[in-house]
Design a protein around this motif. Structure first.
Motif, PDB file in Angstrom:
ATOM      1  N   ASP A  41      -4.344   4.868  13.392  1.00  0.00           N
ATOM      2  CA  ASP A  41      -4.989   5.776  12.395  1.00  0.00           C
ATOM      3  C   ASP A  41      -4.379   6.116  11.234  1.00  0.00           C
ATOM      4  O   ASP A  41      -4.719   6.100  10.395  1.00  0.00           O
ATOM      5  CB  ASP A  41      -5.557   7.326  13.593  1.00  0.00           C
ATOM      6  CG  ASP A  41      -6.736   6.542  14.073  1.00  0.00           C
ATOM      7  OD1 ASP A  41      -7.015   5.772  14.302  1.00  0.00           O
ATOM      8  OD2 ASP A  41      -7.286   7.630  14.767  1.00  0.00           O
ATOM      9  N   LEU A  42      -2.764   6.830  11.643  1.00  0.00           N
ATOM     10  CA  LEU A  42      -2.301   6.874  10.606  1.00  0.00           C
ATOM     11  C   LEU A  42      -1.195   6.031   9.123  1.00  0.00           C
ATOM     12  O   LEU A  42      -1.845   6.214   7.981  1.00  0.00           O
ATOM     13  CB  LEU A  42      -0.687   7.357  11.214  1.00  0.00           C
ATOM     14  CG  LEU A  42      -0.517   9.106  11.721  1.00  0.00           C
ATOM     15  CD1 LEU A  42       0.625   9.131  12.151  1.00  0.00           C
ATOM     16  CD2 LEU A  42      -1.388  10.475  10.887  1.00  0.00           C
ATOM     17  N   TYR A  43      -1.396   4.502  10.063  1.00  0.00           N
ATOM     18  CA  TYR A  43      -1.023   3.877   9.359  1.00  0.00           C
ATOM     19  C   TYR A  43      -2.672   2.973   8.239  1.00  0.00           C
ATOM     20  O   TYR A  43      -2.056   2.975   6.749  1.00  0.00           O
ATOM     21  CB  TYR A  43      -0.727   2.603  10.236  1.00  0.00           C
ATOM     22  CG  TYR A  43       0.234   1.187   9.311  1.00  0.00           C
ATOM     23  CD1 TYR A  43       1.533   2.276   9.149  1.00  0.00           C
ATOM     24  CD2 TYR A  43      -1.046   0.240   8.979  1.00  0.00           C
ATOM     25  CE1 TYR A  43       1.664   0.276   7.795  1.00  0.00           C
ATOM     26  CE2 TYR A  43       0.168  -0.636   8.197  1.00  0.00           C
ATOM     27  CZ  TYR A  43       1.592  -0.519   7.653  1.00  0.00           C
ATOM     28  OH  TYR A  43       1.407  -1.783   6.425  1.00  0.00           O
ATOM     29  N   VAL A  44      -4.053   3.015   9.366  1.00  0.00           N
ATOM     30  CA  VAL A  44      -4.722   2.866   7.493  1.00  0.00           C
ATOM     31  C   VAL A  44      -5.361   3.665   7.499  1.00  0.00           C
ATOM     32  O   VAL A  44      -5.636   3.109   6.066  1.00  0.00           O
ATOM     33  CB  VAL A  44      -5.844   2.603   9.533  1.00  0.00           C
ATOM     34  CG1 VAL A  44      -7.737   2.091   8.540  1.00  0.00           C
ATOM     35  CG2 VAL A  44      -5.801   1.542  10.011  1.00  0.00           C
ATOM     36  N   LYS A  45      -5.083   4.763   7.542  1.00  0.00           N
ATOM     37  CA  LYS A  45      -5.492   6.190   6.184  1.00  0.00           C
ATOM     38  C   LYS A  45      -4.202   5.223   5.097  1.00  0.00           C
ATOM     39  O   LYS A  45      -4.651   5.987   4.140  1.00  0.00           O
ATOM     40  CB  LYS A  45      -5.560   7.523   6.824  1.00  0.00           C
ATOM     41  CG  LYS A  45      -6.245   8.263   6.468  1.00  0.00           C
ATOM     42  CD  LYS A  45      -5.914  10.121   7.544  1.00  0.00           C
ATOM     43  CE  LYS A  45      -6.622  10.713   5.848  1.00  0.00           C
ATOM     44  NZ  LYS A  45      -6.778  12.432   6.564  1.00  0.00           N
ATOM     45  N   ALA A  46      -3.242   5.234   6.300  1.00  0.00           N
ATOM     46  CA  ALA A  46      -2.313   5.656   4.433  1.00  0.00           C
ATOM     47  C   ALA A  46      -2.818   4.099   3.238  1.00  0.00           C
ATOM     48  O   ALA A  46      -2.495   4.207   2.646  1.00  0.00           O
ATOM     49  CB  ALA A  46      -0.831   5.535   5.136  1.00  0.00           C
ATOM     50  N   SER A  47      -2.581   3.339   4.658  1.00  0.00           N
ATOM     51  CA  SER A  47      -2.390   1.810   3.915  1.00  0.00           C
ATOM     52  C   SER A  47      -4.385   1.964   3.064  1.00  0.00           C
ATOM     53  O   SER A  47      -3.880   1.355   1.575  1.00  0.00           O
ATOM     54  CB  SER A  47      -3.037   0.911   4.412  1.00  0.00           C
ATOM     55  OG  SER A  47      -2.281   0.478   5.046  1.00  0.00           O
ATOM     56  N   ALA A  48      -5.673   2.951   3.216  1.00  0.00           N
ATOM     57  CA  ALA A  48      -7.082   2.723   2.586  1.00  0.00           C
ATOM     58  C   ALA A  48      -6.615   3.622   1.092  1.00  0.00           C
ATOM     59  O   ALA A  48      -6.789   3.703  -0.348  1.00  0.00           O
ATOM     60  CB  ALA A  48      -7.303   3.539   2.832  1.00  0.00           C
ATOM     61  N   LEU A  49      -5.394   5.328   1.438  1.00  0.00           N
ATOM     62  CA  LEU A  49      -4.745   5.795   0.548  1.00  0.00           C
ATOM     63  C   LEU A  49      -4.302   5.112  -1.108  1.00  0.00           C
ATOM     64  O   LEU A  49      -4.546   5.110  -1.842  1.00  0.00           O
ATOM     65  CB  LEU A  49      -4.427   6.854   0.950  1.00  0.00           C
ATOM     66  CG  LEU A  49      -4.369   8.217   0.039  1.00  0.00           C
ATOM     67  CD1 LEU A  49      -5.800   8.373  -0.264  1.00  0.00           C
ATOM     68  CD2 LEU A  49      -3.684   8.927   0.658  1.00  0.00           C
ATOM     69  N   LYS A  50      -2.970   4.336   0.067  1.00  0.00           N
ATOM     70  CA  LYS A  50      -2.605   3.771  -1.077  1.00  0.00           C
ATOM     71  C   LYS A  50      -3.315   2.722  -1.728  1.00  0.00           C
ATOM     72  O   LYS A  50      -2.751   2.389  -3.108  1.00  0.00           O
ATOM     73  CB  LYS A  50      -1.209   2.691  -0.299  1.00  0.00           C
ATOM     74  CG  LYS A  50      -0.266   3.665  -0.345  1.00  0.00           C
ATOM     75  CD  LYS A  50       1.242   2.916   0.123  1.00  0.00           C
ATOM     76  CE  LYS A  50       0.630   2.441   1.921  1.00  0.00           C
ATOM     77  NZ  LYS A  50       2.041   1.778   2.327  1.00  0.00           N
ATOM     78  N   THR A  51      -3.887   1.838  -1.877  1.00  0.00           N
ATOM     79  CA  THR A  51      -5.133   0.784  -2.103  1.00  0.00           C
ATOM     80  C   THR A  51      -5.674   1.640  -2.591  1.00  0.00           C
ATOM     81  O   THR A  51      -5.647   1.080  -3.474  1.00  0.00           O
ATOM     82  CB  THR A  51      -5.555   0.364  -1.103  1.00  0.00           C
ATOM     83  OG1 THR A  51      -5.261  -0.434   0.494  1.00  0.00           O
ATOM     84  CG2 THR A  51      -6.191  -0.763  -1.014  1.00  0.00           C
ATOM     85  N   GLU A  52      -6.274   2.819  -2.985  1.00  0.00           N
ATOM     86  CA  GLU A  52      -7.348   3.603  -3.487  1.00  0.00           C
ATOM     87  C   GLU A  52      -6.084   3.920  -4.937  1.00  0.00           C
ATOM     88  O   GLU A  52      -6.831   3.559  -5.956  1.00  0.00           O
ATOM     89  CB  GLU A  52      -7.396   5.118  -2.976  1.00  0.00           C
ATOM     90  CG  GLU A  52      -8.489   5.110  -3.693  1.00  0.00           C
ATOM     91  CD  GLU A  52      -9.558   6.330  -3.253  1.00  0.00           C
ATOM     92  OE1 GLU A  52     -10.211   6.840  -3.826  1.00  0.00           O
ATOM     93  OE2 GLU A  52      -9.015   7.352  -1.843  1.00  0.00           O
ATOM     94  N   PHE A  53      -4.798   4.355  -4.514  1.00  0.00           N
ATOM     95  CA  PHE A  53      -4.020   4.004  -5.406  1.00  0.00           C
ATOM     96  C   PHE A  53      -4.163   2.816  -6.530  1.00  0.00           C
ATOM     97  O   PHE A  53      -4.034   3.091  -7.939  1.00  0.00           O
ATOM     98  CB  PHE A  53      -3.255   4.911  -5.570  1.00  0.00           C
ATOM     99  CG  PHE A  53      -3.414   6.446  -5.296  1.00  0.00           C
ATOM    100  CD1 PHE A  53      -3.030   7.667  -6.343  1.00  0.00           C
ATOM    101  CD2 PHE A  53      -3.636   7.129  -4.142  1.00  0.00           C
ATOM    102  CE1 PHE A  53      -3.004   8.857  -5.781  1.00  0.00           C
ATOM    103  CE2 PHE A  53      -4.041   8.497  -4.410  1.00  0.00           C
ATOM    104  CZ  PHE A  53      -3.798   9.360  -5.065  1.00  0.00           C
ATOM    105  N   TYR A  54      -3.605   2.388  -5.721  1.00  0.00           N
ATOM    106  CA  TYR A  54      -3.367   0.891  -6.479  1.00  0.00           C
ATOM    107  C   TYR A  54      -4.133  -0.026  -7.234  1.00  0.00           C
ATOM    108  O   TYR A  54      -4.135  -0.680  -8.036  1.00  0.00           O
ATOM    109  CB  TYR A  54      -2.743   0.129  -5.627  1.00  0.00           C
ATOM    110  CG  TYR A  54      -2.147  -1.910  -5.340  1.00  0.00           C
ATOM    111  CD1 TYR A  54      -0.702  -2.143  -6.191  1.00  0.00           C
ATOM    112  CD2 TYR A  54      -2.843  -3.008  -5.232  1.00  0.00           C
ATOM    113  CE1 TYR A  54      -0.307  -3.077  -6.260  1.00  0.00           C
ATOM    114  CE2 TYR A  54      -2.348  -3.761  -5.865  1.00  0.00           C
ATOM    115  CZ  TYR A  54      -0.970  -3.954  -6.322  1.00  0.00           C
ATOM    116  OH  TYR A  54      -0.753  -5.133  -6.709  1.00  0.00           O
TER     117      TYR A  54
END
Lengths: 250, 380
Positions: A191-204
């Motif tokens: 969950d941590l990794y998926v959430k971090a990835s989603a958030l980074k993608t949102e910024f990216y």
């Protein structure tokens, strides 16, 4: 003397370095330069320190979040800005601060700087949360946990029976408990990794500084420029700016 | 000639001749009276005036010590007026960088700077309105005032935004300034007045920190400039803007020319201390790497050069007891960079743990101090 540029957390006090020069700071992170020849200071930087280009540090970070079509730079830096923009600013009104256009190159450099900081902040935050999953266990428990997982996954009995007896429970109950805890731990990590990835993608995926400003304000409590806040209804008709709540909100 | 207490001259009166006097003449020469000394009309007179004991005295080092205190009378009762020095009157433990700006955006944000740990905390938007190029002061209840908060960068306004440094919450607005101003600085007379200087008027507004009233006082003829740098000491304020440098006497509210004033044009700011000196920038232009100077706060004289760790300007400064603090500045861009002045070694260093946080940069913000007033200290 040429410089190298780094991003570090504020609790690493690079300011003790003799060639330290601050560039800018966002939340708990600072960008600064050290002279190339200051090898001791560079070697002493923590392993997580991120080296960035001069463009990102100077022309990206210094105009952080700026949505204006004309910005101001220090008169002493006009030459550097001319070189960066590949334009002549000789005709610009001179004074301590000089108005220069927001070029596409500068705009894109600001985007890169803001995205890079977002990546660093998000990854550090989620890594800290990941490490916190194990915080309550002492080293002995962590080692025994590895034995227990091995026994359950490989159907061996290095420790299961002895520990079950010591705890006054059955081997099957202990195996069930280990499986449940492993599943919970694995799910938490996932969950941590998926959430971090989603958030980074949102910024990216942001293509404008305005979009990034919005994310920084909403997720990280870094206020957007007042003009943008007005445009986006974050200022009441009476002129009261909506509070920006400090802290991370992800 | 020494007096003698002669037993043969002590006479019995009301007690009668059979009463044995309860008076002892001791071997060490002292006399012990077994009862009250009743003289005339129950008054002990010394040189014809009633004698009374001193108010209680408290030794040095104890709370409320009367050491160095002045004995005064309110006409009926005598009391000790405790004289606390300017240096010791206010024990500062925290500072609050408030408002300030980055690019063309001003902030309502406030940070807390804890002096004992050299650490920062983001307290969020505690001010009613934002402001850039601003200044602040505190009253004895630790209410923080940020003057002329226009709600925008480079705006002119007369609102005064306040927050409580005790509860760290918004405390609304206070009495408006008489004069709307932009780009202010203040000369701070401890817990009495903040003399708010800045463009649009030669005459400073004197903000009364005891009752939130405002009075305009006479200017110097050259004290109406844009973006001044101000300082303060025990007996006077200090002002520099462009080529205009003045000292301002608290007692008379009068200006005098500051001979040999520092080189700042006002855009680069000042750290005032409670130790009789202040640190001034020696060049203008919104940022400079030129060494600062330490100035005698009473005379303005140059005491020594103080090197800078790098280019700074538009600094967000506040003072502590042994250190001065910077929590944001401009060095080509508005940023949150922190630093400190050591008041013993007179050195200025960057310190990342003192970086302001929240907004992306905080230049020309107000810096307001929190602490405890010594018993009996009410300001200067």
């Amino acid at each position: 003397m040429s410089k190298r540029y780094f991003i570090c957390k504020n609790d690493y006090d690079a300011a003790t370095s003799r060639t330290f020069e601050p560039v800018g700071n966002v939340l708990d992170w600072s960008c600064f330069s050290l002279h190339v020849e200051d090898k001791n200071s560079i070697a002493a930087l923590p392993g997580y320190a991120v080296e960035v280009t001069r463009e990102v540090a100077v022309f990206g970070l210094r105009s952080w979040g700026d949505i204006r079509s004309t910005i101001k730079v220090s008169a002493s830096d006009v030459g550097d800005n001319e070189e960066f923009d590949n334009l002549s600013y000789a005709d610009m009104t001179q004074g301590p601060k000089v108005a220069v256009p927001m070029t596409e190159k500068r705009y894109n450099t600001i985007l890169r700087a803001m995205k890079l900081f977002a990546k660093i902040i998000i990854e550090d935050t989620f890594n800290t949360r990941f490490e916190a999953l194990d915080d309550s266990a002492v080293n002995l428990e962590k080692k025994v946990w590895e034995f227990l997982k091995d026994d359950v996954e490989n159907e061996t009995d290095f420790i299961l029976s002895e520990l079950a007896e010591a705890k006054g429970t059955s081997v099957e109950s202990l195996k069930t408990l280990v499986s449940q805890k492993k599943n919970f731990y694995d799910k938490s990590v996932k969950d941590l990794y998926v959430k971090a990835s989603a958030l980074k993608t949102e910024f990216y995926n942001c293509t404008t500084i305005r979009q990034l400003n919005r994310l920084y304000e909403d997720y990280m409590g870094v206020p957007m420029p007042l003009t943008q806040a007005e445009e986006e209804g974050r200022v009441s008709p009476e002129g009261l700016r909506q509070d920006v709540v400090p802290g991370l909100k992800f | 000639m020494a007096s003698e207490l002669r037993v043969d001259q002590l006479k019995y009166t009301a007690a009668g001749s059979s009463t044995v006097p309860n008076i002892s003449l001791n071997n060490d020469g002292s006399v012990t009276f077994g009862g009250d000394i009743d003289i005339g009309n129950n008054e002990l007179l010394v040189n014809g005036q009633p004698f009374s004991t001193l108010p209680p005295q408290v030794p040095l080092g104890q709370d409320g010590t009367t050491a160095g205190a002045v004995l005064k009378s309110d006409g009926v009762n005598a009391y000790w007026e405790i004289v606390v020095s300017f240096a010791e009157g206010f024990a500062i433990t925290r500072g609050y960088p408030a408002a300030g700006y980055q690019s063309s955006s001003s902030w309502r944000n406030v940070n807390r700077c804890t002096h004992s740990t050299f650490s920062m905390a983001n307290l969020g938007d505690l001010l009613t309105s934002s402001d850039a190029y601003t200044a602040g002061a505190q009253n004895s209840s630790m209410r923080a005032y940020v003057f002329c908060t226009a709600g925008s960068w480079n705006g002119t306004g007369n609102q005064v935004s306040t927050f409580s440094m005790v509860t760290e919450t918004n405390a609304g607005t206070a009495t408006n300034m008489s004069t709307s101003r932009n780009r202010t600085s203040i000369m701070k007379r401890d817990f009495k007045y903040a003399y708010v200087c800045g463009n649009n008027n030669d005459s400073p507004d004197r903000y009364d920190l005891t009752n939130d009233t405002v009075t305009t006082v006479g200017g110097s003829g050259g004290s109406g400039g844009d973006n001044p740098a101000c300082g303060y000491g025990e007996d006077n304020g200090m002002y520099k803007q462009g080529g205009n440098g003045y000292l301002f006497a608290w007692a008379t509210q009068s200006w005098s020319a500051w001979s040999g004033a520092p080189g700042t044009d006002g855009t680069n700011k000042t750290v005032s201390t409670r130790k009789g000196f202040s640190y001034w920038n020696e060049a203008g232009g919104y940022q400079t790497g030129t060494a600062m100077t330490r100035r005698d706060s009473a005379t303005g004289s140059n005491l020594q050069s103080v090197g800078k760790p790098g280019a700074t300007g538009e600094e967000t400064f506040h003072t502590g007891m042994d250190y001065g603090f910077m929590n944001g500045m401009y060095n080509g861009a508005q940023n949150n960079t922190g630093g400190s002045f050591n008041y013993s070694t007179h050195s200025f260093t960057f310190n990342s743990s003192l970086n302001s946080t929240g907004p992306g940069g905080r230049a020309s913000a107000a810096g307001i101090e929190y602490g405890t007033l010594a018993t009996g200290y009410t300001g200067v």
